[in-house]
Write a protein that holds these residues in place. Structure first.
Motif, PDB file in Angstrom:
ATOM      1  N   SER A   1      -9.536   5.616  -9.969  1.00 15.07           N
ATOM      2  CA  SER A   1      -9.007   5.977 -11.270  1.00 15.07           C
ATOM      3  C   SER A   1      -9.102   7.473 -11.557  1.00 15.07           C
ATOM      4  N   VAL A   2     -10.337   7.968 -11.765  1.00 18.86           N
ATOM      5  CA  VAL A   2     -10.510   9.355 -12.209  1.00 18.86           C
ATOM      6  C   VAL A   2      -9.817  10.338 -11.264  1.00 18.86           C
ATOM      7  N   MET A   3      -9.926  10.089  -9.984  1.00 16.46           N
ATOM      8  CA  MET A   3      -9.423  11.065  -9.023  1.00 16.46           C
ATOM      9  C   MET A   3      -7.970  10.849  -8.638  1.00 16.46           C
ATOM     10  N   GLY A   4      -7.349   9.851  -9.160  1.00 14.85           N
ATOM     11  CA  GLY A   4      -5.974   9.586  -8.780  1.00 14.85           C
ATOM     12  C   GLY A   4      -5.857   9.249  -7.310  1.00 14.85           C
ATOM     13  N   MET A   5      -6.879   8.621  -6.789  1.00 11.81           N
ATOM     14  CA  MET A   5      -6.890   8.342  -5.355  1.00 11.81           C
ATOM     15  C   MET A   5      -6.100   7.102  -4.982  1.00 11.81           C
ATOM     16  N   ASP A   6      -5.854   6.240  -5.964  1.00 16.22           N
ATOM     17  CA  ASP A   6      -5.136   4.992  -5.653  1.00 16.22           C
ATOM     18  C   ASP A   6      -3.767   5.284  -5.057  1.00 16.22           C
ATOM     19  N   ALA A   7      -3.079   6.220  -5.721  1.00 17.15           N
ATOM     20  CA  ALA A   7      -1.730   6.565  -5.259  1.00 17.15           C
ATOM     21  C   ALA A   7      -1.780   7.110  -3.841  1.00 17.15           C
ATOM     22  N   LEU A   8      -2.750   7.970  -3.632  1.00 14.04           N
ATOM     23  CA  LEU A   8      -2.875   8.575  -2.308  1.00 14.04           C
ATOM     24  C   LEU A   8      -3.192   7.507  -1.260  1.00 14.04           C
ATOM     25  N   ALA A   9      -4.123   6.636  -1.624  1.00 15.82           N
ATOM     26  CA  ALA A   9      -4.504   5.576  -0.685  1.00 15.82           C
ATOM     27  C   ALA A   9      -3.301   4.710  -0.343  1.00 15.82           C
ATOM     28  N   SER A  10      -2.422   4.480  -1.331  1.00 20.63           N
ATOM     29  CA  SER A  10      -1.281   3.620  -1.025  1.00 20.63           C
ATOM     30  C   SER A  10      -0.252   4.341  -0.140  1.00 20.63           C
ATOM     31  N   ILE A  11      -0.148   5.671  -0.289  1.00 22.58           N
ATOM     32  CA  ILE A  11       0.729   6.429   0.625  1.00 22.58           C
ATOM     33  C   ILE A  11       0.191   6.295   2.049  1.00 22.58           C
ATOM     34  N   PHE A  12      -1.110   6.422   2.167  1.00 25.37           N
ATOM     35  CA  PHE A  12      -1.705   6.310   3.502  1.00 25.37           C
ATOM     36  C   PHE A  12      -1.522   4.901   4.050  1.00 25.37           C
ATOM     37  N   GLN A  13      -1.664   3.943   3.157  1.00 24.17           N
ATOM     38  CA  GLN A  13      -1.500   2.547   3.568  1.00 24.17           C
ATOM     39  C   GLN A  13      -0.071   2.307   4.078  1.00 24.17           C
ATOM     40  N   SER A  14       0.899   2.930   3.374  1.00 22.76           N
ATOM     41  CA  SER A  14       2.302   2.706   3.756  1.00 22.76           C
ATOM     42  C   SER A  14       2.610   3.263   5.147  1.00 22.76           C
ATOM     43  N   LYS A  15       1.746   4.137   5.644  1.00 24.22           N
ATOM     44  CA  LYS A  15       1.969   4.723   6.974  1.00 24.22           C
ATOM     45  C   LYS A  15       1.078   4.077   8.024  1.00 24.22           C
ATOM     46  N   SER A  16       0.496   2.955   7.674  1.00 24.50           N
ATOM     47  CA  SER A  16      -0.511   2.383   8.576  1.00 24.50           C
ATOM     48  C   SER A  16       0.060   1.974   9.933  1.00 24.50           C
ATOM     49  N   THR A  17       1.384   1.731   9.985  1.00 24.03           N
ATOM     50  CA  THR A  17       1.930   1.324  11.279  1.00 24.03           C
ATOM     51  C   THR A  17       2.509   2.510  12.066  1.00 24.03           C
ATOM     52  N   THR A  18       2.563   3.681  11.407  1.00 23.37           N
ATOM     53  CA  THR A  18       3.081   4.861  12.129  1.00 23.37           C
ATOM     54  C   THR A  18       1.989   5.385  13.055  1.00 23.37           C
ATOM     55  N   ASP A  19       2.365   5.685  14.292  1.00 24.36           N
ATOM     56  CA  ASP A  19       1.296   6.096  15.202  1.00 24.36           C
ATOM     57  C   ASP A  19       0.834   7.520  14.864  1.00 24.36           C
ATOM     58  N   PRO A  20      -0.474   7.785  15.033  1.00 17.28           N
ATOM     59  CA  PRO A  20      -1.066   9.056  14.592  1.00 17.28           C
ATOM     60  C   PRO A  20      -0.367  10.282  15.162  1.00 17.28           C
ATOM     61  N   LEU A  21       0.149  10.185  16.398  1.00 19.61           N
ATOM     62  CA  LEU A  21       0.786  11.359  17.003  1.00 19.61           C
ATOM     63  C   LEU A  21       2.089  11.728  16.287  1.00 19.61           C
ATOM     64  N   SER A  22       2.871  10.707  15.892  1.00 16.70           N
ATOM     65  CA  SER A  22       4.101  11.001  15.136  1.00 16.70           C
ATOM     66  C   SER A  22       3.754  11.496  13.744  1.00 16.70           C
ATOM     67  N   LEU A  23       2.780  10.843  13.143  1.00 14.26           N
ATOM     68  CA  LEU A  23       2.401  11.217  11.777  1.00 14.26           C
ATOM     69  C   LEU A  23       1.869  12.653  11.720  1.00 14.26           C
ATOM     70  N   ALA A  24       1.259  13.080  12.820  1.00 15.40           N
ATOM     71  CA  ALA A  24       0.700  14.444  12.879  1.00 15.40           C
ATOM     72  C   ALA A  24       1.774  15.490  12.598  1.00 15.40           C
ATOM     73  N   GLN A  25       3.036  15.153  12.881  1.00 21.91           N
ATOM     74  CA  GLN A  25       4.116  16.135  12.735  1.00 21.91           C
ATOM     75  C   GLN A  25       4.870  16.000  11.416  1.00 21.91           C
ATOM     76  N   ASP A  26       4.392  15.126  10.564  1.00 21.36           N
ATOM     77  CA  ASP A  26       5.092  14.834   9.320  1.00 21.36           C
ATOM     78  C   ASP A  26       4.546  15.730   8.189  1.00 21.36           C
ATOM     79  N   GLU A  27       5.185  16.896   8.007  1.00 17.24           N
ATOM     80  CA  GLU A  27       4.685  17.872   7.026  1.00 17.24           C
ATOM     81  C   GLU A  27       4.631  17.296   5.612  1.00 17.24           C
ATOM     82  N   LYS A  28       5.623  16.454   5.294  1.00 11.23           N
ATOM     83  CA  LYS A  28       5.680  15.897   3.935  1.00 11.23           C
ATOM     84  C   LYS A  28       4.448  15.020   3.685  1.00 11.23           C
ATOM     85  N   PHE A  29       4.140  14.239   4.677  1.00 13.09           N
ATOM     86  CA  PHE A  29       2.978  13.366   4.555  1.00 13.09           C
ATOM     87  C   PHE A  29       1.698  14.182   4.331  1.00 13.09           C
TER      88      PHE A  29
END
Ligand SMILES: Cc1ncc(COP(=O)(O)O)c(C=O)c1O
Length: 420
Positions: free
Chosen positions: A17-45
């Protein structure tokens, strides 16, 4: 509120709540199937993480190796812990501090892959390693081996035991660009004599970012009856590893580096059967030779820092250890690959991805590293640190999770201009 709940509820109050982390956690969750090497190059992420830092506009910070200052959600959490403990005062210290600390040790043990009974929270790497170096039962004539690339104050601790007990420290030098693990293992192996008791070796050399083959060094040393003390100041939460797999005897790290805790947090690992061989430096009264509390007592200390370690682990796990490692390695390779072959450029960090991660060191022949760091700042507004010691001539470049490739383009441009 029971003891465990205090830690849990204060942690939950911030994350979400206080830190607004829920939204961030859900963005990370939405990328859970993207492999770390591809995600490493995703500047927007990665810009979602950058948004969590308040960054100075004066310069591009490529000197995160000293202190990975903390993102806003963790800073809020830290302040919240300070307020809580200040409110509860001695009530907190008497009723909760010991059990909370034990819970944090347990959580930290799962990050580094060892038993909680072999782990202690300290204030930094210096304290962790000094507990071992100054606490061992040295005899005159005992020998130790270490690279000249080891950290200055840790080398000083070994000079101290030379003065105090007559220990003989043998210096070796680790090549900046080794061709194999065996080349490095042999350097330590060739320095061993029947009197050798201990090898000090960095998991990742702080001035170059070279990752060393710790498991192979430990196996070789143990076959010869020699213990290994690992300086992991820059390893924890930078790249993934498992303490039990390293098979070392002692390991120290600073959590205010890559785990991004507040300043003054570290860890010490001691293999169970090695604990009785260490005299405590600060006495707390614990007599059991197999309890870490006997050698890691520090008196009353900032409990809010200890509690924030727990939040920093949550944050690290939210980013994902593999994703963080891949991003940091990607950033390093992004800029090193663009300058490595340029004339006059001296890359002091191996190209092989298993031998380096986020940190690298670059020099320009004929340009003293201090002058290079000054020119980086004066002409290009880039903050780095110049290193001119132990066969390393250049500036250490340390990005962090908030670093962008656009910032690294400025670095590459600066290197091209300065070396031209
Ligand atoms: C390799 C290495 N060892 C030890 C230290 C000391 O760390 P601390 O000052 O956190 O104890 C550092 C600090 O940068 C380091 O890089």
């Amino acid at each position: 509120m029971n003891k465990r709940n205090f830690l849990k509820t204060t942690a939950m109050a911030g994350i979400g709540s206080v830190m607004g982390m829920d939204a961030l956690a859900s963005i990370f969750q939405s990328k859970s199937t993207t492999d770390p090497l591809s995600l490493a190059q995703d500047e927007k992420f990665w810009s979602t993480i950058r948004d969590q830092y308040i960054l100075k506009s004066d310069y591009i910070n490529l000197e995160n190796g000293y202190y990975n200052f903390i993102p806003q959600p963790l800073l809020d959490k830290f302040i919240e812990h300070i307020k809580h403990i200040n409110y509860h005062g001695s009530w907190y210290m008497r009723n909760f501090s010991v059990s909370d600390k034990a819970a944090v040790v347990e959580k930290l043990a799962s990050v580094v892959g060892c038993s909680a009974s072999e782990l202690a929270i300290t204030r930094n790497t210096t304290e962790s390693l000094d507990i071992v170096i100054a606490g061992k039962h040295w005899q005159s004539g005992d020998e130790t081996i270490m690279g000249e690339q080891e950290y200055g104050t840790i080398l000083a601790a070994f000079r101290h035991i030379a003065d105090r007990y007559g220990v003989i420290n043998k210096m070796v030098s680790v090549p900046n660009l080794p061709s194999s693990d065996e080349e490095i293992v042999d350097i330590y192996k060739n320095a061993i004599t029947p009197k050798t008791k201990l090898i000090l070796v960095s998991h990742i050399i702080n001035i170059t970012g070279q990752i060393l083959p710790i498991r192979k060094i430990c196996d070789m040393a143990h076959q010869r009856g020699v213990e290994v003390l690992v300086d992991g100041a820059h390893a924890v939460a930078h790249f993934t590893f498992n303490m039990n797999d390293l098979n070392c005897d002692y390991y120290g790290s600073s959590l205010h580096k890559w785990l991004s805790t507040p300043l003054g947090a570290g860890l010490l690992y001691v293999k169970k059967d090695k604990m009785p061989g260490i005299w405590p430096l600060i006495i707390g009264g614990e007599k059991d030779p197999f309890k870490m509390q006997r050698i890691s007592h520090m008196g009353t200390h900032p409990a809010h820092t200890t509690l924030t370690i727990s939040d920093a682990i949550d944050y690290y796990n939210m980013i994902g250890p593999e994703r963080k490692e891949s991003r940091l390695r990607y950033l390093q390779q992004y800029w090193t690959s663009r300058v490595r072959k340029l004339p006059k450029i001296l890359l002091n960090t191996p190209e092989d991805p298993k031998r380096s991660c986020g940190i690298a060191n670059v020099g320009i022949s004929g340009l003293p590293p201090k002058d290079m760091a000054k020119r980086f700042m004066d002409e290009f507004k880039i903050f780095t640190v110049g290193i001119d010691t132990a066969n390393v001539y250049g500036c250490r470049i340390t990005p962090n999770v908030y670093t962008t490739t656009a910032e690294l383009d400025v670095l590459v441009d600066a290197l091209k201009k300065m070396s031209a």
